[in-house]
Design an enzyme around this catalytic site. Structure first.
Site, PDB file in Angstrom:
ATOM      1  CE  LYS B  78       1.867   1.723  -8.506  1.00 60.51           C
ATOM      2  NZ  LYS B  78       2.182   3.128  -8.134  1.00 60.51           N
ATOM      3  CB  SER B 153       6.116   2.919  -7.288  1.00 62.36           C
ATOM      4  OG  SER B 153       4.843   3.520  -7.294  1.00 62.36           O
ATOM      5  CB  SER B 177       4.521   6.577  -8.285  1.00 64.10           C
ATOM      6  OG  SER B 177       5.484   6.264  -7.299  1.00 64.10           O
TER       7      SER B 177
END
Lengths: 88, 478
Positions: B78, B153, B177
């Protein structure tokens, strides 16, 4: 609030933000009825406090590499616009 | 011999010399070439760097040195985890082309284990969102249906694993997330116990809530990944003084004798297809010898409110560091104060501004006690209620997401509707307990459903035991 957060909003954005914030605060009012007088606040999930490292010299970040990532640097320092003397 | 596709089989094959890291890498780069334009999982694909890393692993192997437990396994990170000399954006304009001067501890540990960083994945800006639509670089699409969101996310990381771009990826979970996108993309997604994985080099959103964890296609792969990154880090003052987790040796222990809790006062909102899969998951564990026990967690439903006061409060403080001085972009202005304001106004997207203002409000003089202060007390209630439930059961089972993947644009204009996506995941961030999403059948339109396994802090291994049993049950009915 926007000024405190160092953000500037247009009139339209401000109107939308005010509505949205209002809707959220209405939802959050669900906790108003809870009796929390004797409840201890919880800041974080661990029981750690005052975690310190040993007081010994260790390797740190490379100064030039750090400054190279800044928008503006000069003489090994971060360069910013004027802070004082603005009324002159 | 069939080509290895899971992280465990890839690492084994590279360590035993039956394939090379370079062969494995090229296959994944080809998959990216083929579908990345449709999916947009990545902010940056590191083909050249990855090829050099793979060659180095193969050289080690040729010399008879073991490259490590993740030998030759391509991993996607990420894009809120710092990678030295490689742009790290948080999918925000404000970081510009900033290249961090250090690696996150997780990145160092992955490299030391022989993994190959194949790219940096897209996210909702600063990890604020549940759909990966709030990215300065455009949305990520769900590889299973590209008209739908991958969740968020960490949507790019979930999509990368679901699309076969990498067998492992890593995300961060502040309110769900990792677990929510895992559910929507049909992958395994784990939020470990708070403090089990170092946050050093993870760009902070809500520091008392953030935790890094893996995405994978199998429970065994997720276990392998978490074993590699967990364990104490003196560089993170919230890191628990514990050795790395031992998970893989527990996966075949089964669920017999474990007590699995069904929360009778769980907030409503799960769609019928998700509820049906959850009921089947209880049945499967019961058939495997677990005891299903009804429990109450009365404060669970207040999690959303407590979270949306605490997380924005922490974010408003953490994101004060993005001011145009030390990193990223700057919008010039006649004085420093105006420069701060111009830079932040231009650099942050709408959702980030919304949360910074909400957090600033919750912390401001006159409202602090009424909002932030009360939210911290509600947080304690939630932790206490979980502790009472865990005195009766070993794990809890809930939906990971209330629904299957929704259409792109569906919730984009209604912040509160988007926030409700995290109803079932948020409470364990507040308590600091581990949770994971396990793919368990399909729902509406044939899209995957994730069942969430929750366990008390430090009982990550028990959670994995139950997850492995669910994986076996899901495989048996497939």
């Amino acid at each position: 609030m926007a000024t405190l957060a160092r953000l500037s909003l247009t009139e339209d954005e401000l109107a939308v933000a005010t509505d949205e914030l209002g809707a959220m605060l209405d939802h959050f009012a669900e906790i108003d009825a809870l009796d929390l007088d004797d409840v201890e606040p919880m800041n974080n999930p661990t029981h750690l406090a005052n975690v310190m490292r040993d007081d010994v010299v260790a390797e740190c970040l490379d100064r030039d590499e750090v400054l190279a990532a800044a928008p503006l640097a000069e003489d090994h320092r971060f360069r910013v616009p004027p802070i004082i003397g603005l009324d002159d | 011999m069939t080509e290895p596709t899971t992280a465990t089989t890839i690492a084994e094959a590279v360590r035993f010399g039956t394939t090379t890291a370079s062969t494995i890498l090229e296959r994944h780069l080809a998959a990216i070439d083929e579908r990345e334009a449709d999916v947009h999982a990545f902010n940056l694909v590191l083909a050249d760097e990855a090829r050099a890393q793979a060659a180095a692993i193969d050289e080690l192997s040729a010399m008879g040195t073991d490259p490590g437990p993740l030998a030759g396994v391509p991993v996607a990170l990420k894009d809120n985890m710092c990678t030295r000399g490689i742009p790290t954006t948080c999918s925000s304009k404000i970081l510009g082309d900033w290249k961090p001067p250090y690696d996150a501890t997780v990145v160092t540990r992955l490299r030391d284990a022989g993994a190959i960083v194949i790219g940096k994945t897209n996210l909702d800006e600063f990890a604020m969102g549940s759909s990966t639509e709030n990215s300065a670089f455009g949305p990520t699409r769900n590889p299973l249906d590209t008209t739908r969101v991958p969740g968020g996310s960490s949507g790019g990381s979930a999509a990368a694993v679901a699309a076969g771009f990498a067998p492992l990826s890593f995300g961060s979970d502040t309110g769900g997330s990792i677990r929510q996108p895992a559910a929507l993309c049909g992958t395994v997604g784990v939020k470990p116990t708070y403090g089990m994985v170092s946050r050093l080099g993870l760009i902070a959103f809500g520091s008392s809530l953030d935790q890094i964890g893996p995405f994978a296609n199998t429970i065994d792969d997720a276990a392998l990944a978490l074993e590699a990154i967990s364990g104490h880090d003196p560089g993170d003052s919230t890191s628990i003084e514990r050795p790395p987790l031992e998970l893989r040796s527990k996966l075949l222990m089964g669920a017999a004798g474990l007590r699995v809790g069904r929360i009778t006062d769980l907030p409503e909102g799960a769609s019928p297809d998700v509820q049906a899969r959850l009921d089947e998951a209880f049945d499967a564990l019961s058939a495997a010898g677990a005891e299903i026990v009804d429990v109450e967690v009365p404060a669970f439903g207040y999690g959303l409110t407590a979270y949306y006061l605490i997380a924005p409060a922490e974010a408003s403080s953490n994101l004060a560091r993005f001011d145009g001085v030390r990193f990223g972009m700057r919008v010039n202005a006649p004085d420093t104060n105006q420069m701060y304001m111009a830079t932040r106004t231009e650099g942050f997207g709408a959702e980030v501004k919304r949360r910074i203002m909400l957090g600033t409000y919750a912390l401001s003089a006159g409202y602090y006690d009424a909002y932030y202060g009360r939210a911290l007390k509600v947080r304690r209630l939630i932790a206490n209620d979980f502790a009472a439930a865990y005195a009766q059961v070993d794990v809890l089972l809930t939906p990971a997401s209330p629904t299957v993947a929704f259409e792109i644009g569906d919730k984009a204009s209604d912040p509160l509707a988007m926030y409700l996506c995290d109803t079932y995941t948020i409470p364990s961030n507040l308590s600091g307990d581990p949770g994971m999403s396990v793919p368990f059948g399909t729902g509406e339109d044939g899209l995957p459903v994730g069942v969430q396994v929750l366990a008390p802090a430090l009982e990550d291994a028990t959670m994995f035991r139950v997850a492995a049993e669910l994986e076996r049950a899901a495989g048996a009915t497939r």
